[in-house]
Design an enzyme around this catalytic site. Sequence first.
Site, PDB file in Angstrom:
ATOM      1  N   ALA A 157      33.464  39.390  27.281  1.00 35.26           N
ATOM      2  CA  ALA A 157      32.565  38.060  27.741  1.00 35.26           C
ATOM      3  C   ALA A 157      31.291  38.772  28.466  1.00 35.26           C
ATOM      4  O   ALA A 157      31.249  40.155  28.390  1.00 35.26           O
ATOM      5  CB  ALA A 157      33.226  37.511  28.922  1.00 35.26           C
ATOM      6  N   LYS A 212      36.642  30.097  42.250  1.00 33.51           N
ATOM      7  CA  LYS A 212      37.714  30.637  41.350  1.00 33.51           C
ATOM      8  C   LYS A 212      39.094  31.002  41.940  1.00 33.51           C
ATOM      9  O   LYS A 212      39.786  31.105  41.166  1.00 33.51           O
ATOM     10  CB  LYS A 212      37.059  31.988  40.620  1.00 33.51           C
ATOM     11  CG  LYS A 212      35.912  31.574  39.784  1.00 33.51           C
ATOM     12  CD  LYS A 212      36.288  31.411  38.453  1.00 33.51           C
ATOM     13  CE  LYS A 212      35.101  31.321  37.460  1.00 33.51           C
ATOM     14  NZ  LYS A 212      34.454  32.495  36.876  1.00 33.51           N
ATOM     15  N   GLU A 249      32.124  37.134  51.229  1.00 29.13           N
ATOM     16  CA  GLU A 249      31.074  36.512  50.318  1.00 29.13           C
ATOM     17  C   GLU A 249      30.721  34.844  50.562  1.00 29.13           C
ATOM     18  O   GLU A 249      29.851  34.186  50.783  1.00 29.13           O
ATOM     19  CB  GLU A 249      31.211  36.864  48.759  1.00 29.13           C
ATOM     20  CG  GLU A 249      30.122  36.374  47.953  1.00 29.13           C
ATOM     21  CD  GLU A 249      30.531  36.857  46.385  1.00 29.13           C
ATOM     22  OE1 GLU A 249      30.586  35.704  45.632  1.00 29.13           O
ATOM     23  OE2 GLU A 249      30.952  38.088  46.111  1.00 29.13           O
ATOM     24  N   HIS A 259      36.256  41.011  49.935  1.00 34.60           N
ATOM     25  CA  HIS A 259      34.903  41.153  49.748  1.00 34.60           C
ATOM     26  C   HIS A 259      34.426  39.902  49.035  1.00 34.60           C
ATOM     27  O   HIS A 259      33.606  39.249  49.896  1.00 34.60           O
ATOM     28  CB  HIS A 259      34.499  42.289  48.398  1.00 34.60           C
ATOM     29  CG  HIS A 259      33.476  41.923  47.785  1.00 34.60           C
ATOM     30  ND1 HIS A 259      33.272  41.004  46.922  1.00 34.60           N
ATOM     31  CD2 HIS A 259      32.230  42.645  47.970  1.00 34.60           C
ATOM     32  CE1 HIS A 259      31.754  41.138  46.542  1.00 34.60           C
ATOM     33  NE2 HIS A 259      31.152  42.173  47.197  1.00 34.60           N
ATOM     34  N   ASN A 260      35.193  39.194  48.213  1.00 35.07           N
ATOM     35  CA  ASN A 260      34.902  37.663  47.927  1.00 35.07           C
ATOM     36  C   ASN A 260      35.117  36.824  49.041  1.00 35.07           C
ATOM     37  O   ASN A 260      34.141  35.692  49.039  1.00 35.07           O
ATOM     38  CB  ASN A 260      35.509  37.429  46.593  1.00 35.07           C
ATOM     39  CG  ASN A 260      35.278  38.170  45.428  1.00 35.07           C
ATOM     40  OD1 ASN A 260      34.654  39.082  45.554  1.00 35.07           O
ATOM     41  ND2 ASN A 260      35.634  37.522  44.264  1.00 35.07           N
ATOM     42  N   ARG A 291      39.182  39.797  21.215  1.00 33.73           N
ATOM     43  CA  ARG A 291      40.030  39.302  20.245  1.00 33.73           C
ATOM     44  C   ARG A 291      39.331  38.433  19.450  1.00 33.73           C
ATOM     45  O   ARG A 291      39.497  38.506  18.180  1.00 33.73           O
ATOM     46  CB  ARG A 291      40.985  38.212  21.217  1.00 33.73           C
ATOM     47  CG  ARG A 291      42.326  38.143  20.694  1.00 33.73           C
ATOM     48  CD  ARG A 291      43.314  37.354  21.487  1.00 33.73           C
ATOM     49  NE  ARG A 291      42.707  36.188  22.140  1.00 33.73           N
ATOM     50  CZ  ARG A 291      43.444  35.376  22.654  1.00 33.73           C
ATOM     51  NH1 ARG A 291      44.560  35.107  22.512  1.00 33.73           N
ATOM     52  NH2 ARG A 291      42.620  34.300  23.145  1.00 33.73           N
ATOM     53  N   SER A 292      38.347  37.800  19.926  1.00 35.34           N
ATOM     54  CA  SER A 292      37.527  36.835  18.761  1.00 35.34           C
ATOM     55  C   SER A 292      36.366  37.914  18.512  1.00 35.34           C
ATOM     56  O   SER A 292      35.562  38.529  19.256  1.00 35.34           O
ATOM     57  CB  SER A 292      36.645  35.678  19.487  1.00 35.34           C
ATOM     58  OG  SER A 292      36.112  36.101  20.935  1.00 35.34           O
ATOM     59  N   LYS A 322      38.736  43.851  46.772  1.00 39.59           N
ATOM     60  CA  LYS A 322      37.741  43.260  45.929  1.00 39.59           C
ATOM     61  C   LYS A 322      37.838  41.447  46.678  1.00 39.59           C
ATOM     62  O   LYS A 322      37.294  40.941  46.670  1.00 39.59           O
ATOM     63  CB  LYS A 322      37.928  43.107  44.622  1.00 39.59           C
ATOM     64  CG  LYS A 322      36.846  42.270  43.845  1.00 39.59           C
ATOM     65  CD  LYS A 322      35.578  42.504  44.056  1.00 39.59           C
ATOM     66  CE  LYS A 322      34.502  41.800  43.117  1.00 39.59           C
ATOM     67  NZ  LYS A 322      34.814  40.289  42.819  1.00 39.59           N
ATOM     68  N   ALA A 359      41.833  36.693  34.740  1.00 39.86           N
ATOM     69  CA  ALA A 359      43.189  37.002  35.354  1.00 39.86           C
ATOM     70  C   ALA A 359      44.257  36.405  34.869  1.00 39.86           C
ATOM     71  O   ALA A 359      44.307  35.066  34.554  1.00 39.86           O
ATOM     72  CB  ALA A 359      42.917  36.938  37.026  1.00 39.86           C
ATOM     73  N   GLY A 386      37.610  43.093  26.186  1.00 39.39           N
ATOM     74  CA  GLY A 386      37.044  42.083  26.791  1.00 39.39           C
ATOM     75  C   GLY A 386      35.684  41.987  27.038  1.00 39.39           C
ATOM     76  O   GLY A 386      35.030  42.555  27.906  1.00 39.39           O
ATOM     77  N   SER A 416      32.166  44.352  41.614  1.00 40.43           N
ATOM     78  CA  SER A 416      31.434  43.297  42.289  1.00 40.43           C
ATOM     79  C   SER A 416      29.878  43.601  41.816  1.00 40.43           C
ATOM     80  O   SER A 416      29.369  44.692  41.800  1.00 40.43           O
ATOM     81  CB  SER A 416      31.390  43.252  43.846  1.00 40.43           C
ATOM     82  OG  SER A 416      30.629  42.253  44.074  1.00 40.43           O
ATOM     83  N   GLY A 417      29.044  42.668  41.461  1.00 40.71           N
ATOM     84  CA  GLY A 417      27.657  42.696  41.118  1.00 40.71           C
ATOM     85  C   GLY A 417      27.125  41.660  40.375  1.00 40.71           C
ATOM     86  O   GLY A 417      25.990  41.495  39.942  1.00 40.71           O
TER      87      GLY A 417
END
Length: 488
Positions: free
Chosen positions: A16, A268, A197, A193-194, A38-39, A190, A83, A14, A135-136
């Site tokens: 990205a 998100k 945030e 945490h978000n 995959r790409s 996490k 996800a 993955g 995170s970061g």
Amino acid sequence: MAAPPKPTRIGLAGLAVMGQNLALNIAEKGFPISVYNRSTSKVDETVVRAKKEGDLPLYGFHDPESFVRSIQKPRVIIMLVKAGSPVDQTIKTLSAYLEKGDCIIDGGNEWYENTERRAKAMAELGLLYLGMGVSGGEEGARNGPSLMPGGSFEAFKFIEDILLKVAAQVPDSGPCVTYIGKGGSGNFVKMVHNGIEYGDMQLIAEAYDVLKSVGKLSNDELHSVFAEWNKGELLSFLVEITADIFGIKDDKGEGYLVDKVLDKTGMKGTGKWTVQQAADLSVAAPTIASSLDARFLSGLKDERVEAAKVFKTGGFGDILSDQVVDKKQLIDDVRKALYASKICSYAQGMNLIRAKSIEKGWDLKLGELARIWKGGCIIRAVFLDRIKKAYDRNPDLANLLVDPEFAKEIIERQSAWRRVVSLAINSGISTPGMSSSLAYFDTYRRGRLPANLVQAQRDYFGAHTYERVDMEGSFHTEWFKIARQLKN
């Protein structure tokens, strides 16, 4: 693609931006890594970056089989994909070539129950599974994130040496990683945490709104104020980047870029999950909930523009122009209000984590979570050290608000906090985060609330019974009959 001279230490699927950056970070720390996407263009792009950024030991693969085979046994593969179903798809692709004892780590923002479901399915195939919060952002992934791995402890031990080097390093408290706990605890932590945030960002936006709309501060002044705040108790990543934002001019026109950004906030889903979990666990999280509501309302841009016209004609247009404020005093008051509100937001997040930990038997250590959030992550702040110390002093602390240090700080700041919220209300400026934080504090610190009336109402119309303050037991009163007699 150049093959590695010998099997690599770890794999990452993955590529990205987060995936690329984490892979490069791992390679830079001296761990040879295989990467797959995959790409295939993303694979080639990552290989080129590895060459450019220091001839790093990173090896790209265009097909899943050769990717898996290139990793030393027991194999460890980190997935950084979107996800939901893409995770299941990636697991399916990779597990076709994995062997018993190999391990998959999901580094995405996944719903914790999905992680628990997958861990169970993996265990049946003899594979180990970890759900790891990362995170970061892009910068953190490349140079040192905060890492929250949960699930198989055996799997964690396989890669502990890598995570300790890859995580953000904080001089006085070590690498920002720890084994969180069993099951989906890493993802859950996490997620909260978000949620914290979300609260932090909303509170900062409200501080900005009051200073700009009531105090009439310019972007230059706002830049200076936030830069100054970032030297004291509010020292944090989010306050630092806020100061930066106010200093950036528009490259496509006149003035400052922040004024050209459309006032609609995206999301998100992790903030929504946090609020849903708080409701499920009966944990009050009004600061986080109000930040989510603020995002929903920001999305109604067209409706708000129309509403502004309706209420301007009704005399709402000139509330702000009536306010005369002492700018220096306002800046100081807003700083104190922001800090006090922030304590409430973190208190809510920590209470939510504790409640889930009790429900699931995770035995999470709140002080340790505060420690690993001190560096690398989006909510990193000097303030987290105070939170760690509060839980070190008392691991069973009922609420951060009653820690002696935090209680003292809130008492010292509450007058300024009340002044800011009152000023905002009288100026027609919404401060849902600060207001709900203050209401949370005022509710929590009162020995008696008007909840007695609500319970009496419930008993009146639904025979829900009530307890009494002066005797043991459960009681029901025929309120309706008595009321009718009294009326006759």
